[in-house]
Design a protein around this motif. Structure first.
Motif, mmCIF file in Angstrom:
data_model
loop_
_atom_site.group_PDB
_atom_site.id
_atom_site.type_symbol
_atom_site.label_atom_id
_atom_site.label_comp_id
_atom_site.label_asym_id
_atom_site.label_seq_id
_atom_site.Cartn_x
_atom_site.Cartn_y
_atom_site.Cartn_z
ATOM 1 N N THR A 124 1.018 -1.149 0.070
ATOM 2 C CA THR A 124 -0.158 0.128 0.086
ATOM 3 C C THR A 124 0.916 1.232 0.245
ATOM 4 O O THR A 124 1.977 1.234 0.342
ATOM 5 C CB THR A 124 -1.025 0.056 1.294
ATOM 6 O OG1 THR A 124 -0.008 0.174 2.304
ATOM 7 C CG2 THR A 124 -1.776 -1.328 1.410
ATOM 8 N N LEU A 125 0.408 2.376 -0.495
ATOM 9 C CA LEU A 125 1.269 3.585 -0.543
ATOM 10 C C LEU A 125 1.491 3.906 1.008
ATOM 11 O O LEU A 125 2.646 4.492 1.181
ATOM 12 C CB LEU A 125 0.136 4.620 -1.121
ATOM 13 C CG LEU A 125 0.402 4.812 -2.554
ATOM 14 C CD1 LEU A 125 -0.529 6.266 -2.870
ATOM 15 C CD2 LEU A 125 1.899 5.183 -2.760
ATOM 16 N N ALA A 126 0.683 3.880 1.886
ATOM 17 C CA ALA A 126 0.731 4.261 3.168
ATOM 18 C C ALA A 126 1.978 3.483 3.832
ATOM 19 O O ALA A 126 2.961 4.112 4.452
ATOM 20 C CB ALA A 126 -0.590 4.022 4.123
ATOM 21 N N ALA A 127 1.906 2.124 3.542
ATOM 22 C CA ALA A 127 3.027 1.166 4.236
ATOM 23 C C ALA A 127 4.574 1.676 3.548
ATOM 24 O O ALA A 127 5.185 1.753 4.257
ATOM 25 C CB ALA A 127 2.632 -0.229 3.873
ATOM 26 N N ARG A 128 4.268 1.859 2.179
ATOM 27 C CA ARG A 128 5.565 2.297 1.591
ATOM 28 C C ARG A 128 6.089 3.560 2.063
ATOM 29 O O ARG A 128 7.579 3.435 2.290
ATOM 30 C CB ARG A 128 5.077 2.133 0.164
ATOM 31 C CG ARG A 128 6.174 2.772 -0.852
ATOM 32 C CD ARG A 128 5.775 3.092 -2.160
ATOM 33 N NE ARG A 128 5.583 4.506 -2.022
ATOM 34 C CZ ARG A 128 5.040 5.271 -2.995
ATOM 35 N NH1 ARG A 128 4.976 4.611 -4.225
ATOM 36 N NH2 ARG A 128 4.828 6.573 -2.849
#
Lengths: 315, 315
Positions: A124-128
């Motif tokens: 996910t973008l957030a995790a990245r």
């Protein structure tokens, strides 16, 4: 921060001892087919197999010794990750690359082979972003964004610099557009040398955020990419959007079918291996013929990292 | 009649305005894999996609005006037929090409596209020779044999001439062997420039007539070829055999599996398209390592006319 033409010249001097000067090839038969004179700049022959090495190398060598000692970091499961890993290796510093779970095994192996430390995160973008932020916080590494970093954009501009120094004046220049680092650097450079040149960006219809952004006059960020061009799925950056407007870049959409046909033509007629993300430039020249008819055209073939087990015309 | 080094120099001047000077490429990663320093001469970028254009062009332009007016003829369903057709076109003369029934449609179409007159015959040696003899009798056309014609051999020698002029002295030179025109011309040329150079020929195990001929000391003509290398199935010529003995050429056999693996390496690491008949040279370097370890090696990649619908590693 937008880089200038002078920044591209600085980048060229900075990366000269690390990056290859790639060949410019021409094909009589493709010229006949397209109705124009095309000089292909072959970045598939660049180190790491793609132009991405130039920007990564410029960013790495632009660091102060003090910053360099703490290493560099990025998030990328593709060519930029491998490029930053090799660039860091040329300076003997650490590279941390955040890779989403489920990334293509061959690409992850390439990044590791160039000596980078891999950090796997949820896809996910957030995790990245969280993983990248943690690395830079803990290690002090400098984050090198794949296409908004000004040193990366200036480094990518060296492709057009070499091309135009070899060919002399051209009427038009076309490059693929994904995040917009290559086309941004190309526009700065080409307009800096030949102010009358027309700049075109080739974009897959299935990832047409740049086309839509230019049409609407505001950056579109909600398009979910669906294209065979795995190098062109990134969401167009803000600084890149500003560069396209400043340099009056015209975005030309192409279908994946047109890209696959163009890729096959390049294999057959030019005898070189390119990835779909490169073939979009020939697809755009062949589809939007009126923009190029009878003109001297520079076309940037961005890379050659294609899966030889799954050639697209075999599907 | 055997051509001399002076004949190769004459050929180079004769074909200069028609043939491409092809690039010499190197790959750090293939050098590391092979344990030697390889300069690849890329005839896949030659006109018609293969070195064959050089010999055909030299033969066509060596004709007197009077002979040229009556045209040229050959039998070939492969690169030589297309090469002779294009060479004849450069001089504005007729080319007659005898093609066996059942020849690959794409190759026959290529020969026709270059303006040759096709003569289809039954797929036997007798029918082929009879058809060619009739054409030369009726039209007065000059027969240009694919690999025993001295002008063809001298023309093929220009590949090595360009390569060695670019690289300077090498320890070894390797080229594929089919009929023996390329290796014959290469040996004459390389030994003419650097008498100490070692010449190697790469040959498929499934068409090892040259290997057997050298081993037995007499020309073997009864081998039925069985190899993926469609350009290397011809039966080794007598003059070609004599050249191999005169220049002490060592024949190195390779399996088709080794050739396919080498072809894939060339696509992946060098980003160029070659046909199996070219990849044999890398396969031989990798298999017969002791002959090349630590040495400066020239390797001729003979052509790039591969069927993109049937990449061999997809079988």
């Amino acid at each position: 921060m937008k880089p200038s033409y002078a920044d591209v010249e600085t980048a060229a001097r900075r990366i000269a001892s690390h990056a290859h000067v790639t060949p410019v090839l021409r094909s009589h038969s493709l010229d006949a087919l397209a109705g124009c004179a095309i000089a292909f700049k072959c970045e598939n022959f660049q180190r790491v197999g793609a132009f991405k090495f130039r920007g990564a190398c410029n960013a790495v060598w632009a660091l102060s010794d003090d910053a360099a000692r703490r290493g560099v970091a990025t998030h990328s499961s593709g060519n930029h990750g491998a490029a930053l890993a090799l660039a860091a290796q040329t300076r003997g510093i650490a590279a941390h690359v955040v890779v989403p779970e489920g990334a293509v095994a061959a690409k992850v192996a390439a990044i590791r082979n160039y000596g980078a430390t891999l950090r796997v995160c949820a896809p996910t973008l957030a995790a990245r972003d969280e993983a990248a932020a943690r690395i830079t916080r803990e290690s002090g590494a400098t984050l090198v964004h794949p296409f908004t970093d000004p040193n990366v954009i200036a480094g990518q501009g060296t492709v057009a610099l070499e091309l135009l120094r070899e060919t002399g004046e051209l009427d038009a220049l076309i490059a693929p557009i994904g995040g917009g680092g290559l086309i941004g650097g190309s526009a700065i450079t080409a307009k800096g040398i030949f102010p009358e040149i027309h700049i075109f960006a080739a974009e897959p219809e299935g990832a047409a955020d740049a086309f839509e952004s230019m049409r609407r006059g505001e950056r579109v960020t909600d398009i979910v990419p669906n294209t065979i061009c795995d190098g062109l799925r990134a969401t167009f950056g803000q600084v890149n959007f500003e560069l396209l407007r400043e340099y009056d870049v015209q975005v030309l959409p192409v279908s994946d079918a047109e890209t696959i046909a163009a890729m096959r033509l390049i294999f057959e007629r030019m005898k070189i291996v390119v990835e779909p993300s490169s073939a979009v430039v020939l697809a755009a020249i062949l589809r939007h013929r009126d923009h190029f008819a009878g003109r001297r055209v520079g076309a940037i073939l961005s890379g050659g990292n294609v899966d030889l087990d799954a050639m697209p015309w075999r599907s």
